[in-house]
Enzyme design. Structure first.
Site, PDB file in Angstrom:
ATOM      1  N   SER A 122       1.910  -7.255  -0.956  1.00  0.00           N
ATOM      2  CA  SER A 122       3.319  -6.858  -0.809  1.00  0.00           C
ATOM      3  C   SER A 122       4.255  -8.058  -0.888  1.00  0.00           C
ATOM      4  O   SER A 122       5.457  -7.879  -1.088  1.00  0.00           O
ATOM      5  CB  SER A 122       3.535  -6.181   0.540  1.00  0.00           C
ATOM      6  OG  SER A 122       2.782  -5.012   0.623  1.00  0.00           O
ATOM      7  N   HIS A 143       2.404  -5.754  -8.290  1.00  0.00           N
ATOM      8  CA  HIS A 143       2.854  -5.103  -7.055  1.00  0.00           C
ATOM      9  C   HIS A 143       3.401  -3.711  -7.350  1.00  0.00           C
ATOM     10  O   HIS A 143       4.465  -3.561  -7.947  1.00  0.00           O
ATOM     11  CB  HIS A 143       3.926  -5.982  -6.376  1.00  0.00           C
ATOM     12  CG  HIS A 143       4.471  -5.380  -5.125  1.00  0.00           C
ATOM     13  ND1 HIS A 143       5.794  -5.414  -4.798  1.00  0.00           N
ATOM     14  CD2 HIS A 143       3.853  -4.704  -4.107  1.00  0.00           C
ATOM     15  CE1 HIS A 143       5.980  -4.792  -3.631  1.00  0.00           C
ATOM     16  NE2 HIS A 143       4.816  -4.360  -3.200  1.00  0.00           N
ATOM     17  N   GLU A 155       6.082  -4.724 -10.023  1.00  0.00           N
ATOM     18  CA  GLU A 155       6.509  -6.119 -10.134  1.00  0.00           C
ATOM     19  C   GLU A 155       5.308  -6.940 -10.604  1.00  0.00           C
ATOM     20  O   GLU A 155       4.252  -6.914  -9.966  1.00  0.00           O
ATOM     21  CB  GLU A 155       6.996  -6.636  -8.776  1.00  0.00           C
ATOM     22  CG  GLU A 155       8.273  -5.947  -8.288  1.00  0.00           C
ATOM     23  CD  GLU A 155       8.777  -6.501  -6.948  1.00  0.00           C
ATOM     24  OE1 GLU A 155       9.982  -6.716  -6.831  1.00  0.00           O
ATOM     25  OE2 GLU A 155       7.964  -6.705  -6.024  1.00  0.00           O
ATOM     26  N   ASN A 194      10.932  -6.313  -2.026  1.00  0.00           N
ATOM     27  CA  ASN A 194      10.865  -6.436  -0.567  1.00  0.00           C
ATOM     28  C   ASN A 194      11.940  -7.355   0.006  1.00  0.00           C
ATOM     29  O   ASN A 194      12.298  -7.227   1.176  1.00  0.00           O
ATOM     30  CB  ASN A 194       9.467  -6.860  -0.112  1.00  0.00           C
ATOM     31  CG  ASN A 194       8.585  -5.637   0.072  1.00  0.00           C
ATOM     32  OD1 ASN A 194       9.072  -4.582   0.488  1.00  0.00           O
ATOM     33  ND2 ASN A 194       7.305  -5.755  -0.244  1.00  0.00           N
TER      34      ASN A 194
HETATM   35  N1  NAD Z   1       1.279   0.738   1.846  1.00  0.00           N
HETATM   36  C1  NAD Z   1       2.295   0.289   1.117  1.00  0.00           C
HETATM   37  O1  NAD Z   1       3.421   0.838   1.167  1.00  0.00           O
HETATM   38  C2  NAD Z   1       2.093  -0.857   0.167  1.00  0.00           C
HETATM   39  C3  NAD Z   1       2.989  -1.028  -0.906  1.00  0.00           C
HETATM   40  C4  NAD Z   1       2.785  -2.073  -1.806  1.00  0.00           C
HETATM   41  C5  NAD Z   1       1.725  -2.950  -1.611  1.00  0.00           C
HETATM   42  N2  NAD Z   1       0.870  -2.772  -0.548  1.00  0.00           N
HETATM   43  C6  NAD Z   1      -0.242  -3.729  -0.405  1.00  0.00           C
HETATM   44  O2  NAD Z   1      -1.429  -3.125  -0.917  1.00  0.00           O
HETATM   45  C7  NAD Z   1      -2.560  -3.609  -0.177  1.00  0.00           C
HETATM   46  C8  NAD Z   1      -3.297  -2.414   0.418  1.00  0.00           C
HETATM   47  O3  NAD Z   1      -2.399  -1.674   1.218  1.00  0.00           O
HETATM   48  P1  NAD Z   1      -2.701  -0.163   1.669  1.00  0.00           P
HETATM   49  O4  NAD Z   1      -1.430   0.316   2.274  1.00  0.00           O
HETATM   50  O5  NAD Z   1      -3.358   0.562   0.567  1.00  0.00           O
HETATM   51  O6  NAD Z   1      -3.765  -0.443   2.831  1.00  0.00           O
HETATM   52  P2  NAD Z   1      -4.864   0.571   3.432  1.00  0.00           P
HETATM   53  O7  NAD Z   1      -5.143   0.066   4.800  1.00  0.00           O
HETATM   54  O8  NAD Z   1      -4.466   1.987   3.248  1.00  0.00           O
HETATM   55  O9  NAD Z   1      -6.132   0.313   2.476  1.00  0.00           O
HETATM   56  C9  NAD Z   1      -6.800  -0.912   2.393  1.00  0.00           C
HETATM   57  C10 NAD Z   1      -8.252  -0.621   2.061  1.00  0.00           C
HETATM   58  O10 NAD Z   1      -8.885  -1.866   1.790  1.00  0.00           O
HETATM   59  C11 NAD Z   1     -10.187  -1.805   2.345  1.00  0.00           C
HETATM   60  N3  NAD Z   1     -10.646  -3.187   2.531  1.00  0.00           N
HETATM   61  C12 NAD Z   1     -10.300  -4.055   3.489  1.00  0.00           C
HETATM   62  N4  NAD Z   1     -10.967  -5.228   3.291  1.00  0.00           N
HETATM   63  C13 NAD Z   1     -11.716  -5.060   2.169  1.00  0.00           C
HETATM   64  C14 NAD Z   1     -12.586  -5.899   1.444  1.00  0.00           C
HETATM   65  N5  NAD Z   1     -12.835  -7.149   1.831  1.00  0.00           N
HETATM   66  N6  NAD Z   1     -13.163  -5.401   0.321  1.00  0.00           N
HETATM   67  C15 NAD Z   1     -12.911  -4.131  -0.074  1.00  0.00           C
HETATM   68  N7  NAD Z   1     -12.104  -3.292   0.581  1.00  0.00           N
HETATM   69  C16 NAD Z   1     -11.500  -3.763   1.683  1.00  0.00           C
HETATM   70  C17 NAD Z   1     -10.038  -1.021   3.623  1.00  0.00           C
HETATM   71  O11 NAD Z   1     -11.281  -0.483   4.034  1.00  0.00           O
HETATM   72  C18 NAD Z   1      -9.027   0.045   3.203  1.00  0.00           C
HETATM   73  O12 NAD Z   1      -9.664   1.220   2.720  1.00  0.00           O
HETATM   74  C19 NAD Z   1      -2.011  -4.594   0.835  1.00  0.00           C
HETATM   75  O13 NAD Z   1      -2.065  -5.880   0.298  1.00  0.00           O
HETATM   76  C20 NAD Z   1      -0.570  -4.118   1.021  1.00  0.00           C
HETATM   77  O14 NAD Z   1       0.288  -5.122   1.503  1.00  0.00           O
HETATM   78  C21 NAD Z   1       1.024  -1.735   0.327  1.00  0.00           C
END
Ligand code: NAD
Length: 315
Positions: A122, A143, A155, A194
């Site tokens: 993010s 992103h 992005e 962001n």
């Molecule tokens: N949620 C949002 O609104 C959003 C928006 C843009 C970007 N992001 C970014 O996307 C990424 C994921 O966010 P999310 O909201 O999907 O999180 P989430 O918690 O829903 O999912 C993350 C997943 O990654 C898995 N995980 C953790 N460590 C791991 C590893 N070492 N190997 C493989 N899998 C692993 C977890 O088990 C989980 O299923 C983050 O970097 C977050 O900042 C999130």
């Protein structure tokens, strides 16, 4: 790597973002593998994709057969072997630099030398994450915005070591899957989206603290005023249309009254310290108990679809 040679996409992290990103690639005909640490996370991901797909079928965005074809393009695994044949990797694991470093130091060794490697962080530094990546010229930020299967923007972020061909390819593949990418030339915290989002949130909490308006009315300003503008125009276009002389005059008395705090607002830290994380915990600024959580997500997706159909046409 050339875009025409990209066949196998691997998405690491089958959470909120990864699951929805997988269905977006799969919808464009790519074979996608979703990788996560445990089978139960993969089951949760299958379930999430099924919910999203059935909403799209209900909305007649695609047919049941299309939906089955899309699911047929997605496979699920807990085995790191999937990275051996990856042409394109998107990492969407937990937002933590140490965990991302340990992931990338292993995966960039396992993946083919010419695979394109991206992170959906993010706002963590792409240059810093790249310190753990073997051959970082093939690594950049990609992103996506939640919910990725609906929101067009992506992005594409250049780190200090990203090769121009890498970010160009990520930009081009984003277009190919029907997204609207933008290129971020300099790796700044929060990239662009962001930075805006958190400048707005800082001012929203400042307005509450100052007693200027209620939280409901702050949200109403966006739903009934600014949101409609911003769905159609950017802030610079809005200023041009309003008249830069007028915007200059307003800036000269208003800018000094806006929040410039460098601290996280106590309103936000108090909520988080009390375990109120928003929809996911049942309470945040508002209450989401008694099934309101599901209702709010369903309404959000319906409204986003409607707005995006109006502005960009049917997918
Ligand atoms: N949620 C949002 O609104 C959003 C928006 C843009 C970007 N992001 C970014 O996307 C990424 C994921 O966010 P999310 O909201 O999907 O999180 P989430 O918690 O829903 O999912 C993350 C997943 O990654 C898995 N995980 C953790 N460590 C791991 C590893 N070492 N190997 C493989 N899998 C692993 C977890 O088990 C989980 O299923 C983050 O970097 C977050 O900042 C999130």
């Amino acid at each position: 790597m050339e875009i025409k040679n990209i066949k196998n996409i691997v998405i690491a992290g089958a959470g909120v973002m990864g699951s929805s990103m997988a269905q977006t690639f799969a919808q464009s005909g790519y074979k996608v593998t979703l990788y996560d640490l445990k089978d139960e996370y993969l089951d949760r991901s299958r379930n999430l994709i099924n919910i999203n797909q059935s909403a799209s079928v209900d909305k007649k965005i695609f047919t049941k057969q299309d939906s089955e074809n899309i699911m047929g393009n997605i496979s699920f695994t807990c085995s790191k072997d999937c990275f051996r044949s990856a042409d394109f990797v998107v990492e969407a694991i937990v937002e933590n630099m140490d965990i991302k470093h340990s992931f990338w130091s292993e995966v960039s060794e396992t993946a083919p030398e010419d695979a394109i490697l991206t992170t959906n962080t993010s706002g963590l530094s792409i240059t810093k994450i790249a310190e753990a990546v073997k051959n970082p010229e093939r690594f950049c930020g990609m992103h996506w915005i939640n919910p990725p299967h609906i929101i067009p923007l992506i992005e594409v972020i250049n780190g200090d070591k990203t090769a121009a061909e890498t970010s160009k390819l990520v930009y081009d593949i984003s277009k190919l899957i029907g997204k609207q990418p933008i290129m971020i030339n300099k790796d700044a915290p929060g990239f662009v989206l962001n930075r805006f989002q958190f400048a707005v949130l800082r001012e929203a909490m400042h307005i509450i603290e100052e007693g200027i308006a209620s939280k409901e009315d702050i949200d109403n300003v966006f739903k009934y005023g600014l949101g409609i503008r911003y769905a159609c125009l950017g802030p610079l276009e809005i200023a041009d249309l309003g008249g830069l002389d007028t915007f200059y005059n307003i800036s000269s008395y208003l800018t000094k009254d806006l929040s410039n705090t460098k601290e996280v607002s106590s309103i936000l830290s108090d909520l988080v310290n009390d375990g109120n994380y928003g929809v996911k915990s049942g309470k945040g600024f508002y209450d989401y108990s008694n099934g309101r959580d599901k209702e709010v997500i369903r309404k959000r997706d319906e409204d986003f679809y409607k707005v995006s159909e109006c502005l960009f046409g049917e997918k």
